[in-house]
Design a protein around this motif. Structure first.
Motif, mmCIF file in Angstrom:
data_model
loop_
_atom_site.group_PDB
_atom_site.id
_atom_site.type_symbol
_atom_site.label_atom_id
_atom_site.label_comp_id
_atom_site.label_asym_id
_atom_site.label_seq_id
_atom_site.Cartn_x
_atom_site.Cartn_y
_atom_site.Cartn_z
ATOM 1 N N GLN A 87 0.828 -1.213 0.000
ATOM 2 C CA GLN A 87 0.000 0.000 0.000
ATOM 3 C C GLN A 87 0.864 1.266 0.000
ATOM 4 O OE1 GLN A 87 -3.040 0.308 3.083
ATOM 5 N NE2 GLN A 87 -4.303 1.222 1.486
ATOM 6 N N ILE A 88 1.959 1.233 0.777
ATOM 7 C CA ILE A 88 2.862 2.393 0.795
ATOM 8 C C ILE A 88 4.277 1.919 0.487
ATOM 9 C CG2 ILE A 88 3.771 4.314 2.187
ATOM 10 C CD1 ILE A 88 1.276 4.074 3.967
ATOM 11 N N GLU A 89 4.918 2.574 -0.457
ATOM 12 C CA GLU A 89 6.325 2.264 -0.778
ATOM 13 C C GLU A 89 7.147 3.531 -0.586
ATOM 14 O OE1 GLU A 89 6.646 0.158 -4.682
ATOM 15 O OE2 GLU A 89 4.461 0.149 -4.482
ATOM 16 N N ILE A 90 8.135 3.446 0.267
ATOM 17 C CA ILE A 90 8.990 4.619 0.545
ATOM 18 C C ILE A 90 10.407 4.277 0.065
ATOM 19 C CG2 ILE A 90 9.948 6.106 2.368
ATOM 20 C CD1 ILE A 90 7.419 5.394 4.030
ATOM 21 N N HIS A 91 10.927 5.094 -0.808
ATOM 22 C CA HIS A 91 12.267 4.848 -1.352
ATOM 23 C C HIS A 91 13.201 6.020 -1.051
ATOM 24 C CE1 HIS A 91 10.546 1.530 -3.592
ATOM 25 N NE2 HIS A 91 9.632 2.339 -4.080
ATOM 26 N N ASN A 92 14.235 5.749 -0.283
ATOM 27 C CA ASN A 92 15.316 6.732 -0.002
ATOM 28 C C ASN A 92 14.791 8.119 0.366
ATOM 29 O OD1 ASN A 92 17.319 4.779 -0.721
ATOM 30 N ND2 ASN A 92 16.872 5.231 -2.875
ATOM 31 N N LEU A 93 13.833 8.152 1.235
ATOM 32 C CA LEU A 93 13.222 9.428 1.611
ATOM 33 C C LEU A 93 14.173 10.227 2.510
ATOM 34 C CD1 LEU A 93 10.484 10.748 1.018
ATOM 35 C CD2 LEU A 93 9.695 9.920 3.223
ATOM 36 N N THR A 94 14.449 11.440 2.100
ATOM 37 C CA THR A 94 15.405 12.266 2.844
ATOM 38 C C THR A 94 14.878 13.675 3.018
ATOM 39 O OG1 THR A 94 17.255 11.009 1.934
ATOM 40 C CG2 THR A 94 17.784 13.189 2.816
ATOM 41 N N LYS A 95 15.042 14.161 4.247
ATOM 42 C CA LYS A 95 14.726 15.565 4.536
ATOM 43 C C LYS A 95 15.712 16.014 5.605
ATOM 44 C CE LYS A 95 12.287 19.375 4.635
ATOM 45 N NZ LYS A 95 12.008 20.169 3.432
ATOM 46 N N VAL A 96 16.520 16.995 5.268
ATOM 47 C CA VAL A 96 17.536 17.446 6.234
ATOM 48 C C VAL A 96 17.233 18.881 6.646
ATOM 49 C CG1 VAL A 96 20.012 17.785 6.624
ATOM 50 C CG2 VAL A 96 19.241 15.927 5.152
ATOM 51 N N TYR A 97 17.085 19.100 7.967
ATOM 52 C CA TYR A 97 16.894 20.464 8.481
ATOM 53 C C TYR A 97 18.259 21.106 8.760
ATOM 54 C CZ TYR A 97 12.166 18.815 9.453
ATOM 55 O OH TYR A 97 10.908 18.286 9.350
ATOM 56 N N ASN A 98 19.058 20.355 9.482
ATOM 57 C CA ASN A 98 20.433 20.788 9.710
ATOM 58 C C ASN A 98 21.266 19.520 9.892
ATOM 59 O OD1 ASN A 98 20.146 19.950 12.459
ATOM 60 N ND2 ASN A 98 19.194 21.916 12.916
ATOM 61 N N GLU A 99 22.499 19.661 10.331
ATOM 62 C CA GLU A 99 23.395 18.492 10.376
ATOM 63 C C GLU A 99 22.864 17.355 11.242
ATOM 64 O OE1 GLU A 99 27.316 19.764 11.371
ATOM 65 O OE2 GLU A 99 27.466 20.985 9.570
ATOM 66 N N LYS A 100 22.115 17.703 12.297
ATOM 67 C CA LYS A 100 21.726 16.653 13.239
ATOM 68 C C LYS A 100 20.272 16.226 13.144
ATOM 69 C CE LYS A 100 25.211 17.311 16.782
ATOM 70 N NZ LYS A 100 25.504 17.734 18.136
ATOM 71 N N ARG A 101 19.444 16.997 12.435
ATOM 72 C CA ARG A 101 18.017 16.676 12.446
ATOM 73 C C ARG A 101 17.491 16.361 11.056
ATOM 74 N NH1 ARG A 101 14.301 20.712 14.890
ATOM 75 N NH2 ARG A 101 12.870 18.977 14.773
ATOM 76 N N GLY A 102 16.412 15.566 11.031
ATOM 77 C CA GLY A 102 15.780 15.252 9.760
ATOM 78 C C GLY A 102 15.624 13.748 9.572
ATOM 79 N N LEU A 103 15.544 13.363 8.337
ATOM 80 C CA LEU A 103 15.367 11.956 7.988
ATOM 81 C C LEU A 103 16.332 11.645 6.856
ATOM 82 C CD1 LEU A 103 13.259 9.763 8.903
ATOM 83 C CD2 LEU A 103 12.060 10.259 6.782
ATOM 84 N N LEU A 104 17.084 10.568 7.033
ATOM 85 C CA LEU A 104 18.158 10.324 6.072
ATOM 86 C C LEU A 104 17.955 9.017 5.317
ATOM 87 C CD1 LEU A 104 20.927 11.432 8.547
ATOM 88 C CD2 LEU A 104 20.208 12.711 6.546
ATOM 89 N N SER A 105 17.628 9.113 4.082
ATOM 90 C CA SER A 105 17.511 8.002 3.151
ATOM 91 C C SER A 105 16.780 6.785 3.732
ATOM 92 C CB SER A 105 18.927 7.619 2.700
ATOM 93 O OG SER A 105 18.855 6.852 1.551
#
Lengths: 343, 226
Positions: free
Chosen positions: B2-20
């Motif tokens: 139902q949901i496929e997530i591929h290499n999802l990345t969101k970087v706020y700064n060096e320490k926060r966010g979501l990496l691949s």
């Protein structure tokens, strides 16, 4: 303990003021007023010569002409081909007054000025009185009549300024805060969770801004019962102006994360749009700067429609300019919304 | 899937966010996303809800790219941590405005009000309601279009024990109806018996993906929470 807490909280409040840019506003307002006051020519007002226009082919009493020419330190005389050109020069502030031969009294002049009730007009009349007294020993007759270019009472003459103020108040103070509030409370994101299109939200906001402006202007007219000039042109121009400035205000809202910043940014844009345009009548320097502002392109046509029987068909450049500014800011708002800018 | 997530990345700064981050979700799963503050849990959910745009990567919901927002909004319902409702309007007004935008009949509002015990509060302004009640309105709103996927960001944050139990009961009910549910929590003990799958995020990285049994026996749980 109490003092320590007060200091802590005060420092915290200062930090917040820096964060939401309120502190810049505190610095910006006095700075801006200072600059505006510099630009309204006050400093050199005592030394400024009066620019007087005379129609080339018109016969003016030699004694008057001689007196004006000999008072070179007070007047600068411009020879103008005809009355129409003279009025145009007056509107463009190339001259301060236009002298025409009086048809009622021989050897007398009619002074045409922008506004009858102004310091400049008073200064011209006083200078002529003094000149005549010096030449003939009495101070009557040379100027037998004063005709203002802008007819009507002082309230009507200042009406374009109030209209501009209302339009800018809604656009730069209310609209950015409204947009920023929906961003701050994540209401816009909630709405974007529905099948609503970004452009629909933007158009709705644009309508809100335009409606608020129309209501404000209508209310002012209901209170003042002012003569509208050409109604169709007037309504059309208010429509174009409200579109331009509402769109501008929405764009400003998108540049801010919260209401406090939006209000600050709104004021920062409000004053520079209001004062140079509204004060341009009093200053040549401001007249040179103001045309770059969209507010001036709105103010001048409204003034022309209300006071000089102007029509929208003769003001195509101005409304195209306003339309373009509106469309451009609308487009930028759309891009920022698509990017979920500061949401 | 139902949901496929591929290499999802969101970087706020060096320490926060979501990496691949890459993962797949099957229909009917009840997934708990856990991790400490700043691990990337909310970022993941907000991207799935189109609140945030990813820096890179791709998400497909029922084969539809998340970029096609208008097609996806009816498939994904999102309940944020802080209910984002029009405070100065009533419960019913809030549901009505969203029902209009979703183009669902007002009869659905009556169903929602009844289902979430909101009938006595229908005319109350949102600002006078407790956080628990506001959360119920927010959940009701997310369910207006009856989406097959529901996302809950910290659904029990800041609400009392009774309301927490109530929220977990609702999650179980939605799961029983066949809906796919993803919710975030930073209290793994609470969701021990609730979820069918646990995903652990740490400093933006996906560090665990498996069943609750496996998770509670893993070193990850010991390292992060014990």
């Amino acid at each position: 303990m109490i003092i320590r807490n007060v200091i802590t909280l005060t420092l915290n409040d200062l930090a917040i003021a820096f964060k939401n840019k309120t502190i810049y506003l505190i610095l910006f307002i006095p700075f801006f007023v200072f600059i505006s006051l510099k630009l309204v020519d006050r400093e050199d007002a005592d030394f400024k010569k009066i620019n007087i226009g005379l129609i080339q082919k018109e016969m003016v009493a030699p004694v008057i002409l001689q007196a004006i020419r000999s008072a070179g330190g007070v007047f600068t005389v411009f020879r103008i081909s005809n009355e129409e050109e003279g009025k145009r020069w007056l509107k463009e502030k190339k001259i301060d007054g236009l002298l025409l031969r009086s048809e009622k009294e021989r050897n007398s002049l009619v002074l045409v000025v922008l506004k009858k009730e102004s310091l400049l007009t008073l200064s011209i009349v006083e200078s002529f009185s003094a000149l005549q007294k010096a030449v003939e020993g009495h101070s009557i007759n040379w100027i037998s009549d004063i005709k203002p270019l802008h007819e009507g009472r002082i309230q009507k003459q200042t009406l374009p300024t109030w209209i501009l103020m209302l339009v800018l108040l809604v656009s730069f103070i209310i609209m950015p805060a409204q947009v920023a509030e929906e961003k701050e409370k994540k209401l816009l994101l909630a709405l974007l969770q529905t099948p609503m299109r970004e452009i629909e939200w933007l158009i709705a906001k644009l309508f809100l801004g335009m409606m608020l402006i129309f209501i404000a202007v209508l209310f002012l007219h209901l209170l003042g019962k002012f003569d509208l000039g050409n109604v169709l042109s007037y309504v059309a121009f208010i429509g174009v102006g409200s579109f331009c400035f509402s769109s501008y205000g929405i764009f400003l809202g998108f540049l801010c994360r919260d209401q406090a910043s939006a209000r600050t940014l709104g004021v920062i844009f409000y004053l520079p749009h209001l004062l140079p345009s509204a004060l341009s009548d009093f200053s040549q320097k401001l007249t040179a700067v103001a045309p770059f502002l969209p507010s001036y392109q709105f103010y001048e046509p409204v003034k022309s429609i209300l006071l000089e029987e102007g029509r929208i068909s003769n003001l195509s450049l101005e409304w195209i300019y306003l339309l373009l500014v509106g469309l451009l800011t609308f487009f930028f708002s759309y891009l920022l919304m698509k990017k979920r800018w500061l949401m | 899937m139902q949901i496929e997530i591929h290499n999802l990345t969101k970087v706020y700064n060096e320490k926060r966010g979501l990496l691949s981050v890459s993962l797949e979700v099957e229909k009917g799963e009840l997934i708990a996303v856990i991790g400490h503050n700043g691990a990337g849990k909310s970022t993941l959910l907000k991207m799935l809800a189109s609140w945030l745009l990813p820096d890179s990567g791709q998400v497909l919901v029922d084969g539809i790219n998340l970029g096609n927002r208008l097609a996806v909004v009816r498939k994904v319902g999102f309940v944020p941590e802080t209910p984002n409702l029009f405070d100065f309007f009533s419960v019913e007004y809030n549901l009505k405005i969203f029902a209009r935008l979703f183009q669902v009949p007002f009869l659905r509002i009556e169903e929602i009000l009844k289902e979430f015990d909101l009938l006595p509060f229908r005319n109350n302004k949102i600002r006078v309601l407790s956080k628990g009640l506001r959360q119920r309105v927010s959940i009701g709103r997310a369910l207006l279009a009856d989406p097959p996927v529901l996302l809950f960001d910290e659904p029990t944050a800041g609400i009392d024990f009774e309301m927490t139990k109530e929220i977990y009961r609702l999650l179980k009910d939605f799961h029983a109806l066949g809906k796919t549910i993803i919710f975030t929590s930073h209290r793994p003990e609470e969701i021990k018996t609730l979820s069918t799958r646990i995903i652990v995020l740490h400093q933006g990285y996906l560090v665990f993906d498996g069943s609750p049994q496996k998770y509670f026996q893993s070193e990850i749980h010991e390292k992060l929470y014990l």
